[in-house]
Design a protein around this motif. Structure first.
Motif, mmCIF file in Angstrom:
data_model
loop_
_atom_site.group_PDB
_atom_site.id
_atom_site.type_symbol
_atom_site.label_atom_id
_atom_site.label_comp_id
_atom_site.label_asym_id
_atom_site.label_seq_id
_atom_site.Cartn_x
_atom_site.Cartn_y
_atom_site.Cartn_z
ATOM 1 N N LEU A 34 -46.236 7.409 -5.114
ATOM 2 C CA LEU A 34 -45.768 8.805 -4.910
ATOM 3 C C LEU A 34 -44.427 9.193 -4.845
ATOM 4 O O LEU A 34 -43.853 10.116 -5.613
ATOM 5 C CB LEU A 34 -46.455 9.338 -3.498
ATOM 6 C CG LEU A 34 -46.244 10.910 -3.278
ATOM 7 C CD1 LEU A 34 -47.136 11.592 -4.275
ATOM 8 C CD2 LEU A 34 -46.297 11.009 -1.848
ATOM 9 N N PRO A 35 -43.537 8.281 -4.395
ATOM 10 C CA PRO A 35 -42.060 8.478 -4.484
ATOM 11 C C PRO A 35 -41.395 8.738 -6.127
ATOM 12 O O PRO A 35 -40.621 9.263 -6.390
ATOM 13 C CB PRO A 35 -41.339 7.443 -3.552
ATOM 14 C CG PRO A 35 -42.420 6.979 -2.900
ATOM 15 C CD PRO A 35 -43.598 7.099 -3.629
ATOM 16 N N LYS A 36 -42.280 7.701 -6.990
ATOM 17 C CA LYS A 36 -41.799 7.876 -8.112
ATOM 18 C C LYS A 36 -42.228 8.962 -9.018
ATOM 19 O O LYS A 36 -41.366 9.593 -9.808
ATOM 20 C CB LYS A 36 -42.458 6.698 -8.962
ATOM 21 C CG LYS A 36 -42.128 5.274 -8.479
ATOM 22 C CD LYS A 36 -42.645 4.040 -9.339
ATOM 23 C CE LYS A 36 -42.534 2.719 -8.465
ATOM 24 N NZ LYS A 36 -43.554 2.478 -7.490
ATOM 25 N N LEU A 37 -43.522 9.433 -8.619
ATOM 26 C CA LEU A 37 -43.995 10.743 -9.354
ATOM 27 C C LEU A 37 -43.022 11.962 -8.718
ATOM 28 O O LEU A 37 -43.168 13.081 -9.343
ATOM 29 C CB LEU A 37 -45.558 10.913 -8.941
ATOM 30 C CG LEU A 37 -46.529 9.719 -9.455
ATOM 31 C CD1 LEU A 37 -47.559 9.634 -8.744
ATOM 32 C CD2 LEU A 37 -46.490 9.918 -11.095
ATOM 33 N N ALA A 38 -42.759 11.992 -7.373
ATOM 34 C CA ALA A 38 -42.442 13.273 -6.737
ATOM 35 C C ALA A 38 -40.735 13.253 -7.020
ATOM 36 O O ALA A 38 -40.075 14.264 -6.864
ATOM 37 C CB ALA A 38 -42.564 13.161 -5.494
ATOM 38 N N GLY A 39 -40.378 12.035 -7.178
ATOM 39 C CA GLY A 39 -38.716 11.881 -7.167
ATOM 40 C C GLY A 39 -38.004 12.160 -5.765
ATOM 41 O O GLY A 39 -38.401 11.936 -4.818
ATOM 42 N N ALA A 40 -37.070 13.006 -5.823
ATOM 43 C CA ALA A 40 -36.242 13.438 -4.582
ATOM 44 C C ALA A 40 -36.864 14.490 -3.826
ATOM 45 O O ALA A 40 -36.471 14.320 -2.581
ATOM 46 C CB ALA A 40 -34.728 13.974 -5.214
ATOM 47 N N ALA A 41 -37.891 14.809 -4.321
ATOM 48 C CA ALA A 41 -38.736 15.828 -3.286
ATOM 49 C C ALA A 41 -39.441 15.186 -2.477
ATOM 50 O O ALA A 41 -39.650 15.637 -1.278
ATOM 51 C CB ALA A 41 -39.625 16.461 -4.246
ATOM 52 N N ALA A 42 -39.725 13.707 -2.408
ATOM 53 C CA ALA A 42 -40.403 12.915 -1.477
ATOM 54 C C ALA A 42 -39.100 12.434 -0.528
ATOM 55 O O ALA A 42 -38.997 11.142 -0.060
ATOM 56 C CB ALA A 42 -41.162 11.842 -1.920
ATOM 57 N N ALA A 43 -38.343 13.431 0.166
ATOM 58 C CA ALA A 43 -37.135 12.736 0.712
ATOM 59 C C ALA A 43 -37.669 12.322 2.257
ATOM 60 O O ALA A 43 -38.691 12.639 2.425
ATOM 61 C CB ALA A 43 -35.925 14.091 0.904
#
Length: 378
Positions: A259-268
């Protein structure tokens, strides 16, 4: 004295038969193509580990050595493809099936396995309907949507103090099911919570601006998404781009290492709260840690989500065959219904419907791009 010569081919055949192994064929189905292929491959890896471990035990059934083999099938996360491969496994006369991953494929396939009398253990299907069809051949080793979604709803209101919620689902059996159960759980928790928006997308969508613009106007504290990580990641990115600063919550389908790879910085840090339909704590944690380390060594990859549950499902099925002293579905199915197997994900035993008894949930968030446990809920 006369010597009797036996032709070499006959001699080899004779000596070979003495140690011949009976083959037990296990079907495994997951989406190894399409948007959830990374999860499907993770499942396959878990199945291969279980097969290797079963064969390493040198198991005998009815006095004969046996060899477990996998028949791997890809359902692409598509219900039609799912029923097609289910029939293929039935025609191949498999002794049991581990799968499917998605509720939308597992539910229609379960009828085909039931009609053929073949036991099916799903490592990932959470839709409540799966075990409510009256199919005595269908089991699952994870908690269902009623528990998963309902627990998340209660947690959002009770622990996080959420007041205004927007709900989005991907219209799949899983996504819609977990979103509906979440909404029920949140309302039941009280606290003056309000569902300010209910929107839907698809499991293949990439543009969410229209629904997110509507949601932004409602100013929610939390957005709940029912669906998989391949959609959740881009959805979270677009939420951030539109300036929606709500918390983001979802079920096990999006609660992955990817999920963090797919969401980038949005998964702060702390933005996402999700639940995995299973969980270990205390003494059991060592068994799970050992599994994760073995998986990493074998595949040079991290466990994504369901592979430990696939492993346990297959080991449970193999154990039922051993205890029944038979790999024939009709003979080991009654044993499977009453099994108690201590797996890496916890104690595996089933209720009368085929649901796992006392299914645990683990709540996670993401910290510095890594999935981080919050707590295990029983």
């Amino acid at each position: 004295m006369q010597f009797k010569f036996i032709p070499l081919a006959i001699a080899l055949a004779y000596t070979g038969s003495a140690g011949a192994q009976e083959v037990i064929k296990i079907g495994h189905v997951a989406p190894v193509s399409g948007p959830s292929a990374h999860l499907g491959k993770d499942n396959e890896n878990g199945a291969k580990m279980a097969i290797d471990d079963l064969n390493a035990k040198g198991i005998k059934i009815d006095g004969k050595p046996v060899k477990f083999v996998l028949q791997l099938e890809d359902d692409g996360g598509d219900p039609k493809q799912g029923t097609s491969v289910a029939q293929k496994l039935v025609d191949a006369k498999v002794n049991g099936v581990i799968g499917h991953l998605n509720s939308g494929t597992s539910i229609p396939a379960s009828k085909i396995y039931y009609d053929a009398g073949i036991p099916q253990i799903s490592p990932a299907t959470t839709q409540t309907k799966y075990t409510q069809q009256g199919f005595k051949s269908a089991f699952r080793v994870v908690a269902n949507d009623a528990k998963l979604g309902g627990t998340l709803g209660a947690y959002a209101v009770g622990k996080m103090g959420i007041k205004k919620i927007a709900v989005i689902d991907d219209r799949t059996a899983y996504g819609q099911g977990v979103a509906d159960e979440f909404a029920k759980g949140a309302k039941k928790a009280g606290g003056g919570v309000e569902i300010v928006a209910k929107e839907f997308t698809t499991d293949k969508a990439t543009d969410f601006n229209a629904i997110l613009t509507k949601i932004k106007a409602k100013n929610p504290d939390l957005v709940f998404f029912g669906g998989m990580d391949s959609v959740a990641g881009p959805l979270l990115r677009q939420m951030k781009a539109l300036g929606i600063n709500a918390k983001f919550m979802g079920g096990d389908g999006m609660c992955t290492e990817s999920l963090p790879k797919l969401a980038g910085a949005a998964a702060a840090n702390g933005v996402v709260v999700c639940a995995e339909a299973g969980g270990v704590s205390g003494e059991q944690q060592k068994g799970m840690d050992d599994f994760v380390a073995r998986y990493k060594k074998k595949y040079n990859a991290d466990v994504q989500l369901y592979s430990p549950y696939v492993y346990d499902a297959l080991m449970t099925m193999g154990t039922a065959m051993q205890q029944a002293n038979s790999a024939q579905p009709a003979k080991y199915l009654p044993v499977l219904q009453n099994i108690k197997y201590q797996g890496v994900t916890g104690l595996i035993s089933f209720d009368a419907k085929g649901d796992i008894k006392d299914g645990a949930l683990t709540l996670f968030t993401y910290t510095d791009g890594k999935k981080t446990k919050i707590e295990v809920i029983h």
